[in-house]
Design a protein around this motif. Structure first.
Motif, mmCIF file in Angstrom:
data_model
loop_
_atom_site.group_PDB
_atom_site.id
_atom_site.type_symbol
_atom_site.label_atom_id
_atom_site.label_comp_id
_atom_site.label_asym_id
_atom_site.label_seq_id
_atom_site.Cartn_x
_atom_site.Cartn_y
_atom_site.Cartn_z
ATOM 1 N N PHE A 18 0.825 -1.209 0.000
ATOM 2 C CA PHE A 18 0.000 0.000 0.000
ATOM 3 C C PHE A 18 0.862 1.264 0.000
ATOM 4 N N CYS A 19 0.413 2.277 -0.787
ATOM 5 C CA CYS A 19 1.123 3.555 -0.867
ATOM 6 C C CYS A 19 0.108 4.692 -0.755
ATOM 7 N N ALA A 20 0.547 5.803 -0.151
ATOM 8 C CA ALA A 20 -0.351 6.952 0.000
ATOM 9 C C ALA A 20 -0.720 7.533 -1.365
ATOM 10 N N SER A 21 0.235 7.524 -2.301
ATOM 11 C CA SER A 21 -0.037 7.924 -3.689
ATOM 12 C C SER A 21 0.961 7.170 -4.557
ATOM 13 N N LEU A 22 0.723 7.139 -5.855
ATOM 14 C CA LEU A 22 1.558 6.302 -6.716
ATOM 15 C C LEU A 22 2.564 7.148 -7.502
ATOM 16 N N CYS A 23 3.798 6.664 -7.574
ATOM 17 C CA CYS A 23 4.847 7.363 -8.322
ATOM 18 C C CYS A 23 4.792 6.916 -9.789
ATOM 19 N N GLY A 24 5.068 7.860 -10.682
ATOM 20 C CA GLY A 24 4.831 7.625 -12.102
ATOM 21 C C GLY A 24 5.762 6.636 -12.782
ATOM 22 N N TYR A 25 6.817 6.189 -12.112
ATOM 23 C CA TYR A 25 7.781 5.279 -12.743
ATOM 24 C C TYR A 25 7.677 3.853 -12.217
ATOM 25 N N CYS A 26 6.828 3.660 -11.211
ATOM 26 C CA CYS A 26 6.925 2.453 -10.386
ATOM 27 C C CYS A 26 6.205 1.268 -11.017
ATOM 28 N N ASP A 27 6.884 0.117 -10.995
ATOM 29 C CA ASP A 27 6.299 -1.105 -11.543
ATOM 30 C C ASP A 27 6.182 -2.202 -10.475
ATOM 31 N N PHE A 28 6.454 -1.839 -9.218
ATOM 32 C CA PHE A 28 6.225 -2.831 -8.155
ATOM 33 C C PHE A 28 4.731 -3.091 -8.036
ATOM 34 N N PHE A 29 4.380 -4.233 -7.430
ATOM 35 C CA PHE A 29 2.962 -4.411 -7.160
ATOM 36 C C PHE A 29 2.609 -3.510 -5.978
ATOM 37 N N GLY A 66 9.279 -4.783 2.716
ATOM 38 C CA GLY A 66 9.384 -3.979 1.505
ATOM 39 C C GLY A 66 8.002 -3.670 0.955
ATOM 40 N N GLY A 67 7.981 -2.914 -0.136
ATOM 41 C CA GLY A 67 6.646 -2.577 -0.641
ATOM 42 C C GLY A 67 6.685 -1.989 -2.036
ATOM 43 N N GLY A 68 5.637 -1.211 -2.280
ATOM 44 C CA GLY A 68 4.747 -0.510 -1.381
ATOM 45 C C GLY A 68 5.468 0.365 -0.356
ATOM 46 N N THR A 69 4.731 0.729 0.640
ATOM 47 C CA THR A 69 5.273 1.583 1.699
ATOM 48 C C THR A 69 5.009 0.913 3.047
ATOM 49 N N GLU A 138 7.361 11.891 -9.777
ATOM 50 C CA GLU A 138 6.112 12.039 -9.011
ATOM 51 C C GLU A 138 6.266 11.527 -7.594
ATOM 52 N N ARG A 139 7.406 11.849 -6.979
ATOM 53 C CA ARG A 139 7.615 11.469 -5.578
ATOM 54 C C ARG A 139 6.826 12.407 -4.675
ATOM 55 N N ARG A 140 6.352 11.870 -3.587
ATOM 56 C CA ARG A 140 5.492 12.613 -2.679
ATOM 57 C C ARG A 140 6.289 13.600 -1.817
HETATM 58 S S1 SF4 Z 1 8.003 3.935 -5.762
HETATM 59 FE FE1 SF4 Z 1 7.497 3.227 -3.694
HETATM 60 S S2 SF4 Z 1 6.118 4.837 -2.877
HETATM 61 FE FE2 SF4 Z 1 6.187 5.117 -5.102
HETATM 62 S S3 SF4 Z 1 4.428 3.924 -5.881
HETATM 63 FE FE3 SF4 Z 1 6.224 2.584 -5.974
HETATM 64 S S4 SF4 Z 1 6.188 1.431 -4.069
HETATM 65 FE FE4 SF4 Z 1 4.824 3.232 -3.796
#
Ligand code: SF4
Length: 392
Positions: A18-29, A66-69, A138-140
């Motif tokens: 789970f993440c508070a908001s999503l970063c534009g480059y991220c491909d993790f689940f 790990g994550g997510g957050t 798009e980092r928070r």
């Molecule tokens: S980079 Fe980290 S904080 Fe950003 S969407 Fe992906 S898992 Fe979430």
């Protein structure tokens, strides 16, 4: 080669998506969840852990959240989860327990709480200290928050502290990366990861680049940045111990070294991977499908891959070439299905170009080799196919 983990124990990876908001480059689940980690998620993790219950219990000497957050869990919930996992596994008192934390979740209270919960190592996702680069990703957290988080964590007494930085980001030039790395290296971190941006199709950043709205740094610029970062960190007492990872003495990530040396790991949570008792499998990249799998029970799942000696050897070579300890020459010779003389012919161009050296019967990539590691692997690995992949 020194093994950096105890083969009698396993490493435990826990994915909190789970993440508070999503970063534009991220491909993790990951799943956008402004309200934090949904109630009941930890109970499912514990249910999954119970599938690995044994008598006597499995020994665990590294845990990685790990994550997510995962830092969205907060100290109380994380502490309770660790205690529950400690009822299924025997988590050794000397275990390395790493928590990935996003800067905006770091404050004095959370740091004290995580230490109290048993976390021994904090890995903070900084990515950059340049506002334009953070905006492209798009980092928070703004740069000031990221820097303050690392400074606060260092002052709070975390002995093992790491930061993640990203290279190869659109708009990152003119010394931005070097400046970020220099400022972080001034702090008492014992570990720094510098990941090269992997542009994943269909992510917002990929779409912006595909549409021509953003431009990636060129290969030459990326190579210059890689070598500059290597130089800065070497000067500051960091060892380049893996393609993307640097550590001060005693700061290597024990958990990640377990992966790179082919050790056993148990993965909990959606998308987590397990390498356990000769089998390799990944959990579904979906909360619903993962929940169904946990409820159905059965470990390993029916689709787990059986790890043959050939596959284990190939992994040892691929992962070995990522780390400064290198890959065993005998593994390479067996993988090529050749004799020593033929192996010498295969390796000669790598040694002649300065991409690798042979030391202590191991092939070790140099910094030039790390820079070209994809090309080196592409050069080496087809040679293993006739024997290691007879079906190919
Ligand atoms: S980079 Fe980290 S904080 Fe950003 S969407 Fe992906 S898992 Fe979430």
């Amino acid at each position: 080669m020194k093994a950096w983990f105890d083969a009698a124990a396993v490493g435990l990876y826990v994915h909190v998506p789970f993440c508070a908001s999503l970063c534009g480059y991220c491909d993790f689940f990951r799943v956008e969840s402004p309200g934090g980690v949904p109630v009941g998620f930890e109970a499912l993790l514990v249910e999954e852990a119970a599938l690995f219950g044994e008598t006597p219990p499995l020994q665990v000497d590294t845990v990685f959240f790990g994550g997510g957050t995962p830092s969205l869990l907060g100290p109380d919930r994380l502490g309770r989860l660790l205690a529950e996992l400690g009822r299924v596994f025997e988590i050794r008192p000397s275990a390395e327990i790493t928590l990935e934390a996003n800067p905006e979740t770091v404050n004095e209270a959370s740091l004290a709480g995580w230490r109290q919960a048993g976390v021994t190592r904090l890995s903070i996702g900084v990515q950059s200290l340049t506002p334009g680069v953070l905006a492209a990703l798009e980092r928070r957290a703004p740069a000031a928050t990221a820097l303050a988080a690392v400074e606060l964590a260092a002052r709070s007494g975390f002995k093992h502290l790491s930061a993640d930085v990203m290279s190869g980001v659109p708009g990152q030039g003119g010394g931005d990366l070097e400046d970020t790395v220099e400022r972080l290296a001034e702090l008492p971190l014992d570990h720094l990861s510098v990941y090269s941006l992997d542009l994943h199709p269909k992510t917002p950043l990929w779409e912006a680049v595909a549409a021509g709205n953003l431009t990636l740094p060129g290969d030459d610029e990326a190579a210059d940045q890689f070598l500059a970062v290597h130089g800065i960190l070497q000067q500051r007492g960091f060892e380049h111990y893996e393609v993307s990872n640097y550590a001060r003495p005693g700061g290597r990530s024990r958990h990640n070294l377990r992966y790179w040396q082919g050790g056993q790991t148990v993965g909990l949570g959606p998308s987590a991977w397990s390498r356990f008792k000769g089998r390799l499998w990944g959990n579904p990249r979906s909360l619903d499908a993962w929940t169904r799998r946990v409820r159905e029970g059965g470990t390993p799942p029916g689709d787990a891959e059986r790890l043959t000696p050939e596959r284990e050897r190939e992994d040892r070579v691929i992962f070995g070439l990522r780390v400064s300890d290198g890959a065993g020459l005998q593994d390479l010779i067996d993988l090529f299905a050749v004799d020593q003389r033929e192996a010498d012919v295969v390796l000669k161009p790598l040694l002649a170009h300065g991409y690798a050296v042979v030391e202590d019967s191991r092939l070790k990539l140099t910094v030039q080799g790390f820079l070209m590691s994809n090309e080196v692997l592409t050069y080496l690995l087809p040679r293993s196919w006739p024997r290691a992949r007879p079906e190919a």
